[in-house]
Design a protein around this motif. Structure first.
Motif, PDB file in Angstrom:
ATOM      1  N   LEU A   1     -27.668  13.661 -17.924  1.00 40.91           N
ATOM      2  CA  LEU A   1     -27.918  14.295 -19.220  1.00 40.91           C
ATOM      3  C   LEU A   1     -27.675  15.793 -19.146  1.00 40.91           C
ATOM      4  CD1 LEU A   1     -28.851  14.264 -22.139  1.00 40.91           C
ATOM      5  CD2 LEU A   1     -31.212  14.328 -21.327  1.00 40.91           C
ATOM      6  N   THR A   2     -28.076  16.422 -18.065  1.00 41.48           N
ATOM      7  CA  THR A   2     -27.878  17.856 -17.904  1.00 41.48           C
ATOM      8  C   THR A   2     -26.394  18.218 -17.921  1.00 41.48           C
ATOM      9  OG1 THR A   2     -29.917  18.078 -16.635  1.00 41.48           O
ATOM     10  CG2 THR A   2     -28.320  19.843 -16.413  1.00 41.48           C
ATOM     11  N   LEU A   3     -25.551  17.366 -17.332  1.00 39.66           N
ATOM     12  CA  LEU A   3     -24.109  17.620 -17.348  1.00 39.66           C
ATOM     13  C   LEU A   3     -23.589  17.705 -18.780  1.00 39.66           C
ATOM     14  CD1 LEU A   3     -22.964  15.218 -14.482  1.00 39.66           C
ATOM     15  CD2 LEU A   3     -22.831  17.720 -14.455  1.00 39.66           C
ATOM     16  N   ALA A   4     -24.100  16.846 -19.639  1.00 44.36           N
ATOM     17  CA  ALA A   4     -23.665  16.870 -21.040  1.00 44.36           C
ATOM     18  C   ALA A   4     -24.313  18.012 -21.805  1.00 44.36           C
ATOM     19  CB  ALA A   4     -23.983  15.532 -21.709  1.00 44.36           C
ATOM     20  N   ASP A   5     -25.589  18.242 -21.540  1.00 50.01           N
ATOM     21  CA  ASP A   5     -26.306  19.275 -22.276  1.00 50.01           C
ATOM     22  C   ASP A   5     -25.761  20.669 -21.985  1.00 50.01           C
ATOM     23  OD1 ASP A   5     -28.626  20.012 -23.992  1.00 50.01           O
ATOM     24  OD2 ASP A   5     -29.252  21.074 -22.184  1.00 50.01           O
ATOM     25  N   THR A   6     -25.249  20.883 -20.784  1.00 45.96           N
ATOM     26  CA  THR A   6     -24.687  22.183 -20.415  1.00 45.96           C
ATOM     27  C   THR A   6     -23.211  22.309 -20.784  1.00 45.96           C
ATOM     28  OG1 THR A   6     -24.291  21.324 -18.177  1.00 45.96           O
ATOM     29  CG2 THR A   6     -26.331  22.565 -18.536  1.00 45.96           C
ATOM     30  N   GLY A   7     -22.639  21.265 -21.370  1.00 44.17           N
ATOM     31  CA  GLY A   7     -21.247  21.327 -21.807  1.00 44.17           C
ATOM     32  C   GLY A   7     -20.230  21.050 -20.735  1.00 44.17           C
ATOM     33  N   ASN A   8     -20.671  20.560 -19.584  1.00 37.54           N
ATOM     34  CA  ASN A   8     -19.736  20.255 -18.509  1.00 37.54           C
ATOM     35  C   ASN A   8     -18.986  18.944 -18.743  1.00 37.54           C
ATOM     36  OD1 ASN A   8     -20.059  22.415 -16.417  1.00 37.54           O
ATOM     37  ND2 ASN A   8     -22.197  21.807 -16.626  1.00 37.54           N
ATOM     38  N   VAL A   9     -19.511  18.106 -19.619  1.00 33.33           N
ATOM     39  CA  VAL A   9     -18.811  16.893 -20.037  1.00 33.33           C
ATOM     40  C   VAL A   9     -18.956  16.785 -21.552  1.00 33.33           C
ATOM     41  CG1 VAL A   9     -19.238  15.716 -17.840  1.00 33.33           C
ATOM     42  CG2 VAL A   9     -20.830  15.393 -19.744  1.00 33.33           C
ATOM     43  N   ASP A  10     -18.126  15.947 -22.157  1.00 34.55           N
ATOM     44  CA  ASP A  10     -18.126  15.813 -23.611  1.00 34.55           C
ATOM     45  C   ASP A  10     -19.129  14.786 -24.120  1.00 34.55           C
ATOM     46  OD1 ASP A  10     -15.876  17.641 -24.042  1.00 34.55           O
ATOM     47  OD2 ASP A  10     -14.713  16.108 -22.999  1.00 34.55           O
ATOM     48  N   ALA A  11     -19.486  13.829 -23.277  1.00 34.84           N
ATOM     49  CA  ALA A  11     -20.439  12.789 -23.660  1.00 34.84           C
ATOM     50  C   ALA A  11     -21.043  12.206 -22.388  1.00 34.84           C
ATOM     51  CB  ALA A  11     -19.759  11.688 -24.472  1.00 34.84           C
ATOM     52  N   ALA A  12     -22.181  11.569 -22.536  1.00 32.42           N
ATOM     53  CA  ALA A  12     -22.836  10.959 -21.383  1.00 32.42           C
ATOM     54  C   ALA A  12     -23.532   9.680 -21.815  1.00 32.42           C
ATOM     55  CB  ALA A  12     -23.847  11.919 -20.766  1.00 32.42           C
ATOM     56  N   ILE A  13     -23.631   8.743 -20.882  1.00 31.79           N
ATOM     57  CA  ILE A  13     -24.437   7.547 -21.090  1.00 31.79           C
ATOM     58  C   ILE A  13     -25.704   7.739 -20.270  1.00 31.79           C
ATOM     59  CG2 ILE A  13     -24.601   5.056 -20.787  1.00 31.79           C
ATOM     60  CD1 ILE A  13     -21.629   4.839 -21.224  1.00 31.79           C
ATOM     61  N   VAL A  14     -26.836   7.804 -20.964  1.00 29.34           N
ATOM     62  CA  VAL A  14     -28.090   8.175 -20.317  1.00 29.34           C
ATOM     63  C   VAL A  14     -29.222   7.262 -20.776  1.00 29.34           C
ATOM     64  CG1 VAL A  14     -27.356  10.579 -20.072  1.00 29.34           C
ATOM     65  CG2 VAL A  14     -28.636   9.887 -22.108  1.00 29.34           C
ATOM     66  N   ALA A  15     -30.415   7.537 -20.274  1.00 26.02           N
ATOM     67  CA  ALA A  15     -31.590   6.734 -20.620  1.00 26.02           C
ATOM     68  C   ALA A  15     -32.109   7.087 -22.007  1.00 26.02           C
ATOM     69  CB  ALA A  15     -32.688   6.970 -19.588  1.00 26.02           C
ATOM     70  N   LEU A  16     -32.547   6.077 -22.735  1.00 26.15           N
ATOM     71  CA  LEU A  16     -33.180   6.303 -24.027  1.00 26.15           C
ATOM     72  C   LEU A  16     -34.396   7.217 -23.879  1.00 26.15           C
ATOM     73  CD1 LEU A  16     -33.630   5.697 -27.052  1.00 26.15           C
ATOM     74  CD2 LEU A  16     -34.849   3.614 -26.345  1.00 26.15           C
ATOM     75  N   SER A  17     -35.147   7.054 -22.787  1.00 29.62           N
ATOM     76  CA  SER A  17     -36.356   7.852 -22.582  1.00 29.62           C
ATOM     77  C   SER A  17     -36.066   9.338 -22.502  1.00 29.62           C
ATOM     78  CB  SER A  17     -37.072   7.404 -21.305  1.00 29.62           C
ATOM     79  OG  SER A  17     -36.229   7.555 -20.170  1.00 29.62           O
ATOM     80  N   LEU A  18     -34.876   9.701 -22.031  1.00 27.87           N
ATOM     81  CA  LEU A  18     -34.472  11.108 -21.980  1.00 27.87           C
ATOM     82  C   LEU A  18     -33.857  11.545 -23.303  1.00 27.87           C
ATOM     83  CD1 LEU A  18     -32.889  11.274 -18.402  1.00 27.87           C
ATOM     84  CD2 LEU A  18     -35.253  11.748 -19.086  1.00 27.87           C
ATOM     85  N   SER A  19     -33.184  10.639 -23.966  1.00 26.74           N
ATOM     86  CA  SER A  19     -32.531  10.971 -25.235  1.00 26.74           C
ATOM     87  C   SER A  19     -33.544  11.327 -26.315  1.00 26.74           C
ATOM     88  CB  SER A  19     -31.671   9.796 -25.715  1.00 26.74           C
ATOM     89  OG  SER A  19     -30.640   9.501 -24.793  1.00 26.74           O
ATOM     90  N   VAL A  20     -34.641  10.584 -26.379  1.00 29.60           N
ATOM     91  CA  VAL A  20     -35.577  10.780 -27.485  1.00 29.60           C
ATOM     92  C   VAL A  20     -36.299  12.120 -27.407  1.00 29.60           C
ATOM     93  CG1 VAL A  20     -35.934   8.323 -27.851  1.00 29.60           C
ATOM     94  CG2 VAL A  20     -37.468   9.563 -26.312  1.00 29.60           C
TER      95      VAL A  20
END
Length: 267
Positions: A183-202
């Motif tokens: 999630l951090t990779l996506a949140d920092t803009g290092n990737v365009d999208a990520a597949i992550v846990a719902l528990s972190l997404s919410v």
């Protein structure tokens, strides 16, 4: 598409050691050696940060969490890491440790089922609604947790394969050491999208869509806990398991999107 705005608490995981573990103490002044040390899958970070504080307040037992990739934490237990309790993101890792006599068998218990989402930054013009959307080359880099040792990465890989896009996206994949780092990779803009846990997404401020569980039936993310064999704090570890399974614990787990044991369909 859903948008959730809340404080992101998982960014420090990028600073974790190479083994993917990050210590968290709900009472920094607690004396070392007297805490309950819990190894926990990274998807549990926000939920257990809350649960840990309540557990200490109500029991007086200090707790330290080591969050990381389930596979890496299991390897550490095999090598004698001084954990008292292990919360895995896939029951197979607990079962394998039990086969080696490294957990207490009568404490093995499925405590939740996880889900995966497609996640993008709130300011991103890219908002994939389905796994199939990731086939589009506009998604130049896509992050998933490393499927070699992370259950959420295994579920992500299976979803990509069953959606028929694995071959197309594989050259663009970036692996996080665990699902929180993903999630951090996506949140920092290092990737365009990520597949992550719902528990972190919410609890994030990003845009996300739930991935159907039917896309990863071989990796249903049945999450299991067990007390580590040889612990000197077995009674406290059992008390923590009971707390997670209490009404208070279940309310917090539900808040972060976990499916509770009585609601699990696929086993």
């Amino acid at each position: 598409m859903y948008r959730h705005r809340a404080l992101i608490v998982i960014i420090p995981l990028l600073l974790a050691s190479a083994c993917g573990a990050l210590p968290f103490s709900s009472s920094p002044s607690g004396a070392a050696g007297h805490e309950l040390v819990v190894a926990a899958a990274a998807d549990l970070t926000p939920a257990f940060n809350e649960i840990g504080v309540l557990f200490e307040e109500q029991t007086g037992i200090k707790v330290v969490f080591n969050f990381g990739s389930t596979g890496q934490l299991a390897q550490q237990i095999e090598r004698g890491a001084p954990f008292d309790l292990f919360y895995a993101a896939n029951k197979s890792f607990i079962e394998a440790l039990n086969d080696k006599g490294l957990v207490i068998a009568d404490t093995m218990e499925v405590y939740a089922q996880g889900r995966i989402t497609i996640w993008t930054r709130p300011d991103s013009p890219l908002q994939p609604a389905r796994v199939e959307d990731l086939r589009d080359p506009v998604y130049r880099r896509i992050a998933i947790a490393n499927p070699e040792h992370a259950p959420y990465g295994q579920a992500a890989k299976e979803a990509l394969e069953r959606a028929g896009v694995w071959d197309a996206v594989q050259p663009r994949l970036v692996f996080g050491e665990n699902v929180a780092q993903t999630l951090t990779l996506a949140d920092t803009g290092n990737v365009d999208a990520a597949i992550v846990a719902l528990s972190l997404s919410v609890q994030s401020n990003g845009n996300w869509n739930l991935i159907p569980a039917e896309l990863h039936p071989d990796h249903p993310l049945l999450q299991m806990a067990a007390v580590v064999a040889g612990t000197q704090r077995e009674a406290e570890a059992r008390q923590f398991i009971a707390f997670v399974n209490s009404a208070q614990g279940h309310a917090i787990m539900k808040k972060y999107g976990f499916i509770l044991p009585g609601e699990i369909v696929s086993r």
